[in-house]
Design a protein around this motif. Structure first.
Motif, PDB file in Angstrom:
ATOM      1  N   VAL A 203       0.854  -1.210   0.026  1.00  0.00           N
ATOM      2  CA  VAL A 203       0.080   0.184   0.276  1.00  0.00           C
ATOM      3  C   VAL A 203       0.891   1.240  -0.068  1.00  0.00           C
ATOM      4  N   ALA A 204       0.776   2.070  -1.159  1.00  0.00           N
ATOM      5  CA  ALA A 204       1.479   3.371  -1.369  1.00  0.00           C
ATOM      6  C   ALA A 204       0.642   4.040  -0.657  1.00  0.00           C
ATOM      7  N   ASP A 205       1.408   5.518   0.021  1.00  0.00           N
ATOM      8  CA  ASP A 205       0.742   6.431   0.811  1.00  0.00           C
ATOM      9  C   ASP A 205       0.612   7.752   0.015  1.00  0.00           C
ATOM     10  N   PRO A 206      -0.664   8.412   0.265  1.00  0.00           N
ATOM     11  CA  PRO A 206      -1.311   8.446   1.608  1.00  0.00           C
ATOM     12  C   PRO A 206      -2.541   7.548   1.303  1.00  0.00           C
ATOM     13  N   VAL A 207      -2.976   7.239   2.570  1.00  0.00           N
ATOM     14  CA  VAL A 207      -4.371   6.623   2.437  1.00  0.00           C
ATOM     15  C   VAL A 207      -5.181   7.332   2.963  1.00  0.00           C
ATOM     16  N   VAL A 208      -6.525   7.606   2.523  1.00  0.00           N
ATOM     17  CA  VAL A 208      -7.771   8.441   2.990  1.00  0.00           C
ATOM     18  C   VAL A 208      -8.568   7.424   4.008  1.00  0.00           C
ATOM     19  N   VAL A 209      -8.961   8.070   4.843  1.00  0.00           N
ATOM     20  CA  VAL A 209     -10.242   7.588   5.764  1.00  0.00           C
ATOM     21  C   VAL A 209     -11.218   8.703   5.912  1.00  0.00           C
ATOM     22  N   THR A 210     -12.302   8.430   5.435  1.00  0.00           N
ATOM     23  CA  THR A 210     -13.438   9.221   5.449  1.00  0.00           C
ATOM     24  C   THR A 210     -14.241   8.858   6.745  1.00  0.00           C
ATOM     25  N   GLY A 211     -15.034  10.035   7.345  1.00  0.00           N
ATOM     26  CA  GLY A 211     -15.418   9.541   8.688  1.00  0.00           C
ATOM     27  C   GLY A 211     -14.624   9.426   9.829  1.00  0.00           C
ATOM     28  N   ALA A 212     -13.336  10.178   9.485  1.00  0.00           N
ATOM     29  CA  ALA A 212     -12.209   9.711  10.716  1.00  0.00           C
ATOM     30  C   ALA A 212     -12.231  10.227  11.909  1.00  0.00           C
ATOM     31  N   GLY A 213     -13.292  11.012  11.976  1.00  0.00           N
ATOM     32  CA  GLY A 213     -13.578  11.534  13.559  1.00  0.00           C
ATOM     33  C   GLY A 213     -14.348  10.665  14.315  1.00  0.00           C
ATOM     34  N   GLY A 214     -15.115   9.962  13.398  1.00  0.00           N
ATOM     35  CA  GLY A 214     -15.900   9.286  14.387  1.00  0.00           C
ATOM     36  C   GLY A 214     -15.546   7.985  15.078  1.00  0.00           C
ATOM     37  N   PHE A 215     -16.475   6.997  15.607  1.00  0.00           N
ATOM     38  CA  PHE A 215     -16.049   5.931  16.431  1.00  0.00           C
ATOM     39  C   PHE A 215     -15.098   5.039  15.725  1.00  0.00           C
ATOM     40  N   ILE A 216     -15.568   4.405  14.492  1.00  0.00           N
ATOM     41  CA  ILE A 216     -14.737   3.470  14.182  1.00  0.00           C
ATOM     42  C   ILE A 216     -13.551   3.858  13.280  1.00  0.00           C
ATOM     43  N   GLY A 217     -13.927   5.354  12.544  1.00  0.00           N
ATOM     44  CA  GLY A 217     -12.839   5.619  11.687  1.00  0.00           C
ATOM     45  C   GLY A 217     -11.854   6.410  12.569  1.00  0.00           C
ATOM     46  N   SER A 218     -12.008   6.773  13.876  1.00  0.00           N
ATOM     47  CA  SER A 218     -10.790   7.540  14.618  1.00  0.00           C
ATOM     48  C   SER A 218      -9.933   6.142  14.938  1.00  0.00           C
ATOM     49  N   HIS A 219     -10.467   4.801  15.243  1.00  0.00           N
ATOM     50  CA  HIS A 219      -9.649   3.726  15.596  1.00  0.00           C
ATOM     51  C   HIS A 219      -8.854   3.235  14.495  1.00  0.00           C
ATOM     52  N   LEU A 220      -9.515   3.359  13.223  1.00  0.00           N
ATOM     53  CA  LEU A 220      -8.631   3.130  12.098  1.00  0.00           C
ATOM     54  C   LEU A 220      -7.614   4.149  11.585  1.00  0.00           C
ATOM     55  N   VAL A 221      -7.846   5.309  11.690  1.00  0.00           N
ATOM     56  CA  VAL A 221      -6.732   6.366  11.678  1.00  0.00           C
ATOM     57  C   VAL A 221      -5.612   5.870  12.573  1.00  0.00           C
ATOM     58  N   GLU A 222      -5.934   5.608  13.858  1.00  0.00           N
ATOM     59  CA  GLU A 222      -5.257   5.528  14.799  1.00  0.00           C
ATOM     60  C   GLU A 222      -4.283   4.259  14.524  1.00  0.00           C
ATOM     61  N   ALA A 223      -4.763   3.299  14.056  1.00  0.00           N
ATOM     62  CA  ALA A 223      -4.003   1.829  13.753  1.00  0.00           C
ATOM     63  C   ALA A 223      -3.288   2.310  12.566  1.00  0.00           C
ATOM     64  N   LEU A 224      -3.694   2.752  11.440  1.00  0.00           N
ATOM     65  CA  LEU A 224      -2.904   2.926  10.335  1.00  0.00           C
ATOM     66  C   LEU A 224      -1.911   3.876  10.628  1.00  0.00           C
TER      67      LEU A 224
END
Length: 335
Positions: A6-27
């Motif tokens: 996976v090349a960067d950057p990767v995008v997360v929409t809904g990043a401020g929400g419950f699952i989205g914030s956890h995904l941002v944190e993990a990535l």
């Protein structure tokens, strides 16, 4: 199974929400540069990302905007290798009151992501579905082939988004993967969801818990396992996942009444359980039973859930009982 680079950057929409914030944190923790899309508001807040440390945000570019704005979404997606599309308007009760808002956000917003990714030549788009698209189980465990039934306006708009994703793959060859998590729970979840509702009421020590239907069952998936599923379908070889729908589920179901008893035991209490009419869905809209089959996802990516229900509930309760976390929630019930 060999992971797809996976090349960067990767995008997360809904990043401020419950699952989205956890995904941002993990990535970010895994070393990715993340472009985190949050819903713009006049206060300038970024949801749960506001609780992150500067170190956690070192490789995160926070972009505020609106998923309903096509031009904004195009600028967000340009240059990204993978788009994890989690932005959605959730909350089933509110969908009875404001269905147009759900169409605009969940269907038109997803269309904007798909069209932008098509224009940008994005390498992969992971679209977030929900087990609510099935309605009440007709066969169990439920597979990806289970019929779809929109038992709420929310569910109907998620079905629409799923079908748009399918159409963009079949019509235009867009490399889309649809991930369908069952009932995710954990720290940062809204108190509109059942587990935070139970925990927050018990934490107030009133001796009673008000809920809706108690006999309904749900397949409960801890948030770190849901995040691992997103990363699995985002990184798996194209031939293994693109153009397919996958469920993230545990394969076990728990009745809401039993869930109350298990959580109450962690508080050392036996609360009075009251059924609140205000918390009940319309009779034909209630989803009575959800339990998923995760074999397709396990076979394609090697993913499997790790957290037990007791471990996940314990971690969730501990997080909510931190006064700093509990203070972020309104005491009264939101729709």
């Amino acid at each position: 199974m060999t992971a797809h680079p996976v090349a960067d950057p990767v995008v997360v929409t809904g990043a401020g929400g419950f699952i989205g914030s956890h995904l941002v944190e993990a990535l970010a923790a895994a070393g990715h540069r993340v472009r985190a899309f949050v819903h713009y508001n006049g206060a300038g807040t970024h949801g749960w990302l506001d609780t992150f440390s500067p170190e956690q945000l070192a490789d995160v570019e926070v972009v505020a905007g609106d998923i309903r704005d096509r031009g904004m979404v195009q600028r967000l997606v340009d240059g990204a290798s993978v788009v994890y599309h989690l932005a959605a308007l959730g909350g089933i009760p509110y969908s009875y009151l404001a269905p147009q808002s759900y169409v605009d956000t969940n269907i038109t917003g997803t269309l904007n992501v798909l069209e932008s990714a098509r224009s940008a030549g994005t390498g992969r788009v992971v679209v977030t579905s929900t087990s609510e698209v099935y309605g009440t189980a007709t066969t169990v465990p439920m597979t990806e082939e289970h019929r779809l039934r929109g038992q709420s306006p929310y569910a109907a708009t998620k079905i629409g988004a799923d079908k748009l994703a399918e159409s963009y793959h079949l019509s235009f060859g867009l490399p889309v993967v649809t991930l369908r998590p069952f009932n995710t729970y954990g720290p940062r979840q809204s108190t509109r969801a059942v587990i935070p509702t139970i925990v927050s009421q018990l934490a107030r020590g009133t001796g009673a818990v008000e809920l809706g239907a108690l006999r309904t069952t749900r397949d409960l998936l801890y948030v770190t396992d849901t995040v691992a599923a997103f990363r699995a379908v985002g990184m798996a070889p194209e031939s293994a996942v693109v153009g397919r729908v996958f469920q993230a589920a545990t394969g076990q179901e728990t009745a809401i009444g039993e869930l109350v008893r298990r959580i109450a035991a962690m508080f050392g209490s036996e609360p009075q359980i009251r059924v609140s009419e205000a918390r009940l869905r319309p009779a034909d809209s209630e989803v009575e039973r959800l339990v998923g089959d995760n074999r397709l996802l396990r076979t394609a990516t090697g993913w499997q859930p790790v957290a037990t229900l007791d471990d996940g509930l314990k971690a969730t309760v501990e997080w909510f009982l931190d006064p700093a976390n509990l203070a972020r929630y309104r005491a009264e019930r939101a729709v």
